[in-house]
Design a protein around this motif. Structure first.
Motif, PDB file in Angstrom:
ATOM      1  N   PHE A  84      -7.554 -15.452 -30.642  1.00 38.10           N
ATOM      2  CA  PHE A  84      -8.496 -16.415 -31.229  1.00 38.10           C
ATOM      3  C   PHE A  84      -8.627 -16.230 -32.741  1.00 38.10           C
ATOM      4  N   CYS A  85      -8.656 -14.965 -33.190  1.00 34.73           N
ATOM      5  CA  CYS A  85      -8.980 -14.734 -34.604  1.00 34.73           C
ATOM      6  C   CYS A  85      -7.971 -13.844 -35.311  1.00 34.73           C
ATOM      7  N   CYS A 101     -14.825 -11.527 -30.124  1.00 38.13           N
ATOM      8  CA  CYS A 101     -14.125 -10.313 -29.714  1.00 38.13           C
ATOM      9  C   CYS A 101     -14.773  -9.100 -30.400  1.00 38.13           C
ATOM     10  N   CYS A 158     -15.516 -15.742 -33.783  1.00 41.05           N
ATOM     11  CA  CYS A 158     -14.927 -15.096 -32.616  1.00 41.05           C
ATOM     12  C   CYS A 158     -15.898 -14.078 -32.051  1.00 41.05           C
ATOM     13  N   CYS A 197      -6.398 -10.028 -30.760  1.00 41.25           N
ATOM     14  CA  CYS A 197      -7.175 -11.185 -30.316  1.00 41.25           C
ATOM     15  C   CYS A 197      -6.486 -12.461 -30.796  1.00 41.25           C
TER      16      CYS A 197
HETATM   17 ZN   LIG Z   1     -11.275 -12.407 -32.009  1.00 42.43          ZN
END
Ligand SMILES: [Zn+2]
Length: 309
Positions: free
Chosen positions: A292-293, A258, A256, A290
């Motif tokens: 995504f992760c 971020c 990720c 986040c």
């Molecule tokens: Zn992330």
């Protein structure tokens, strides 16, 4: 090569302008789809999108990131958006947003199981929006619009490659919810030098039937083969009658991008007044997570004031 399950394997047909890649995803795909409780069909669509992003960035010479983004244009659509990206070093991530607030919506998702069913939620061909974003490191971003003229992601992307880059492209994608895989084959334009070579020496001309033959062979690849076989095995099964050259594979893994500083930039964009209002509403803490992760970034009132200081 230590990892045979998450990789992009390039191949060439010797003495021809044909190049291809096979992508296989397993551990990285499992990690990505474990971030949320995705309906099965979205989970599979994300597998196809991750595979496609990993294949497409392999066709570019840039050092950067390629993302595929799907956006529904219909408010009744059960899917809001989905995106998957891959960078040049093989780091992949993906995320989707969908509707499941009502019981009817939940039932509708429960009845779907294939990637194409989730893809169809974008609306009939012609509806919905699909983008390919290319972000070179330190360079200017490029966005291409992919026509939604077919029922599958693979066909839309192959059509896009032909249209945008004038390169005949075959793309086949598959995902069974546990593993994903795909193949991309392209016939590259000849360089002036290669063209000259052929004109000078007719006997060294390229094999006219090659592309036709490869198209037929590539279409014979089975869903189960793409999701379960090793990349080299897939290439061997399809093209063992051709002279195939197989260089070292590129490892793919979840990662990720971020960071706390990116969150700070987002808060700065929001403006101080709005940021402080959120802090007041959320008991003195601005939380950004986040998708995504799963990372959570927390900002106190002091932190926020510091951003605007
Ligand atoms: Zn992330």
């Amino acid at each position: 090569m230590s990892n045979l399950t998450d990789l992009r394997q390039r191949f060439f047909i010797a003495d021809s302008p044909v190049r291809g890649d096979v992508v296989r995803l397993q551990h990285s795909y499992a990690t990505i789809t474990a971030q949320k409780e995705y309906p099965e069909s979205i989970k599979r669509l994300l597998g196809e999108m991750l595979t496609a992003a990993s294949l497409l960035i392999g066709t570019l010479k840039i050092d950067g990131t390629l993302s595929i983004q799907l956006q529904s244009s219909d408010e009744n659509s059960l899917i809001n958006w989905a995106m998957a990206e891959c960078d040049q070093s093989g780091i992949i991530r993906a995320l989707a947003s969908w509707k499941q607030e009502t019981e009817a919506q939940q039932q509708a998702w429960a009845a779907k199981s294939t990637a194409n069913e989730a893809f169809a939620e974008l609306g009939a061909p012609g509806k919905g929006v699909m983008f390919i974003n290319i972000q070179p490191k330190g360079g200017e971003a490029y966005q291409g619009i992919v026509e939604r003229s077919y029922d599958t992601l693979a066909e839309c992307l192959a059509h896009y490659q032909l249209q945008s880059a004038q390169i005949p492209t075959l793309i086949n994608l598959a995902c069974d919810g546990l593993q994903a895989g795909g193949i991309l084959v392209q016939m590259l334009p000849l360089t002036a030098e290669e063209q000259y070579e052929i004109e000078q020496n007719e006997s060294a001309g390229i094999d006219d039937d090659l592309w036709m033959r490869l198209s037929l062979l590539t279409r014979t690849v089975k869903f189960e083969e793409l999701t379960t076989l090793d990349a080299r095995e897939i290439i061997y099964r399809l093209y063992n009658e051709e002279q195939v050259v197989v260089p070292e594979a590129v490892e793919l893994q979840f990662g990720c991008t971020c960071s706390r500083s990116k969150c700070e930039a987002a808060i700065a964009q929001l403006g101080e007044a709005e940021a402080l209002e959120i802090i007041a509403e959320q008991q003195g803490m601005f939380e950004m997570d986040c998708g995504f992760c799963g990372s959570i970034y927390r900002f106190t009132k002091d932190d926020v004031e510091q951003i605007f200081a």
